[in-house]
Design an enzyme around this catalytic site. Structure first.
Site, short mmCIF file in Angstrom:
data_model
loop_
_atom_site.label_atom_id
_atom_site.label_comp_id
_atom_site.label_asym_id
_atom_site.label_seq_id
_atom_site.Cartn_x
_atom_site.Cartn_y
_atom_site.Cartn_z
N HIS A 103 -8.33 -4.69 -0.40
CA HIS A 103 -7.09 -3.96 -0.12
C HIS A 103 -6.25 -4.76 0.87
O HIS A 103 -6.57 -4.85 2.06
CB HIS A 103 -7.40 -2.58 0.45
CG HIS A 103 -6.20 -1.69 0.54
ND1 HIS A 103 -5.66 -1.05 -0.56
CD2 HIS A 103 -5.40 -1.35 1.59
CE1 HIS A 103 -4.60 -0.35 -0.19
NE2 HIS A 103 -4.41 -0.53 1.11
N SER A 163 0.83 -1.20 0.00
CA SER A 163 0.00 0.00 0.00
C SER A 163 0.87 1.26 0.00
O SER A 163 1.67 1.45 -0.91
CB SER A 163 -0.96 -0.04 1.20
OG SER A 163 -1.94 0.96 1.11
N ASP A 175 -10.60 -3.47 -4.98
CA ASP A 175 -10.00 -2.71 -3.88
C ASP A 175 -10.81 -1.42 -3.69
O ASP A 175 -10.82 -0.56 -4.58
CB ASP A 175 -8.54 -2.37 -4.22
CG ASP A 175 -7.81 -1.69 -3.07
OD1 ASP A 175 -8.46 -1.09 -2.19
OD2 ASP A 175 -6.56 -1.76 -3.06
#
Length: 421
Positions: A379, A213, A348
């Site tokens: 995610h 991320s 996501d």
């Protein structure tokens, strides 16, 4: 008259239960329809959509890393919902998470900050018998003690990798800040210090760079900032990053896929982290923060408001636009020449579909890039499991290690690999 009423009642009464049964059936059908639509139960499973150029290395990687070309099958009942995958990752991280034993290292930064990272030695010999180190950058506000990081580290150790995990500046609740600054979206200073320590301490090791991320943004930005940063780096893997904060900010204000709600929840978490270091960030004489900034923090309801009033000031950016432009890896990622695997999920809820044009275009133009897009995974979820309960090890963990193993084999046996292709 009474006889007529009794006759009417006898006539109507048998029909009433049937009507109520029909209403119940309709209600059940409606609930089932909502469940099927919400959980995407009718959505098929598929292999990741792979974008890359046809090169000997990419052909070798896709052949040696078959998990990238086979369908990813999430848990049957809930795994096709990006929201549930994301929520489960956010709440639990992983199930039955191991507790790898490492050493915490402290590095003094030029501006007075103290960077920390955790070092985990391998628990076996790698298949190539080489000295290999995973340098790992976690997601926003995360550190080595998060369950998904612990699970990945434990798996990598058992595959013969040393692991170094950056603890984002200010993320650990028991580590005080020593300067009026904490981690930001794209500051690479602490990650660079960790990588430099690993290179000096283990002069024979080769590096696999991994970012999750926000950590994917930092890792790619670091590598693209200077060719020297790519020395002794075998490859880089970035999972679920958004590539451009400037482009993402508008999508984070939309209610599509409940993105505005996620924005609020992430902002609330950032508030807690910042306020836990309030004395260091606002009380030091060298701080750029003022009382007004603290009041703005209390009323902020989005990450953008926090970034504008707090985060951009740590490095003296004049505006939110400047901060997002200079700290996003999209400005640097094209400078990366080592093999690069970029992975995202179509469902996501944090990364808008429009942002996925960036990695896809990059993979179409550059020979060293593979972009893998899954249908499901949310995610940083990518849970696997038969029906209801997820497995401790995720599909994401397996992909990263499998790709890294293939790269290491290619480097060790490059002449044979090239001849085979």
């Amino acid at each position: 008259m009474s006889a007529q009423v009794e006759a009417d009642v006898r006539t109507i009464s048998p029909e009433m239960p049937a009507m109520f049964d029909g209403m119940k059936l309709a209600a059940v059908a409606t609930v089932l329809y909502v469940i099927v639509r919400t959980l995407n139960l009718k959505c098929p499973t598929a292999a990741p959509d792979i974008t890359c150029q046809d090169t000997p290395l990419n052909r070798y990687l896709l052949k040696s890393c078959p998990i990238l070309t086979k369908e990813y099958i999430p848990p049957l009942l809930w795994g096709k919902s990006g929201h549930l995958q994301t929520a489960l990752y956010g709440k639990m991280g992983r199930v039955k998470s191991p507790k790898p034993c490492g050493l915490r290292k402290y590095l003094s930064m030029p501006d007075g900050a103290t960077a920390t990272f955790d070092l985990f030695e391998p628990q076996g010999v790698h298949s190539t018998r080489e000295d290999l180190t995973m340098v790992i950058c976690p997601g926003i506000g995360n550190h080595s003690e998060k369950h998904y990081i612990r699970t990945f580290v434990d798996y990598s150790q058992k595959q013969g990798y040393r692991c170094a995990v950056l603890n984002h500046l200010g993320a650990l609740p028991n580590i005080e800040l020593t300067s009026p600054r904490m981690f930001t979206y794209g500051c690479t200073w602490e990650f660079s210090a960790m990588v430099g320590y690993i290179k000096r301490t283990f002069p024979q090791t080769q590096l696999i760079v991994v970012g999750f991320s926000l950590g994917g943004n930092i890792a790619c930005k670091y590598l693209g900032e200077s060719p020297a940063n790519q020395e002794r780096v075998l490859c880089c893997v970035s999972i679920c990053q958004g590539y451009s904060a400037l482009r993402a900010q508008e999508t984070f204000l939309q209610w599509d896929q409940c993105r505005r709600l996620y924005n609020f929840l992430m902002a609330d978490n950032m508030k807690k982290i910042i306020l836990s270091h309030r004395a260091s960030l606002f009380g030091m004489s060298s701080s750029n923060m003022e009382a007004a900034d603290l009041s703005h923090l209390y009323t902020a309801t989005s990450l953008m408001q926090i970034d504008d009033n707090i985060m951009r000031k740590f490095h003296g950016h004049n505006s939110l636009k400047e901060y997002y432009e200079k700290e996003s890896c999209v400005r640097y990622i094209h400078n990366i020449s080592v093999p690069l695997l970029l992975m995202n999920s179509s469902d996501d809820p944090l990364v808008h579909q429009s942002l996925l044009k960036i990695p896809r275009t990059l993979a179409e133009k550059k020979q060293n890039v593979i972009f893998a897009l899954t249908l499901h995974g949310g995610h940083l979820g990518f849970f696997e499991g038969s029906v209801l309960f997820p497995q401790p090890l995720s599909w994401m963990d397996k992909v990263i290690v499998s790709y890294a193993n293939a790269i290491c084999q290619w480097e060790k046996h490059r002449p044979q690999c090239q001849q085979a292709k």
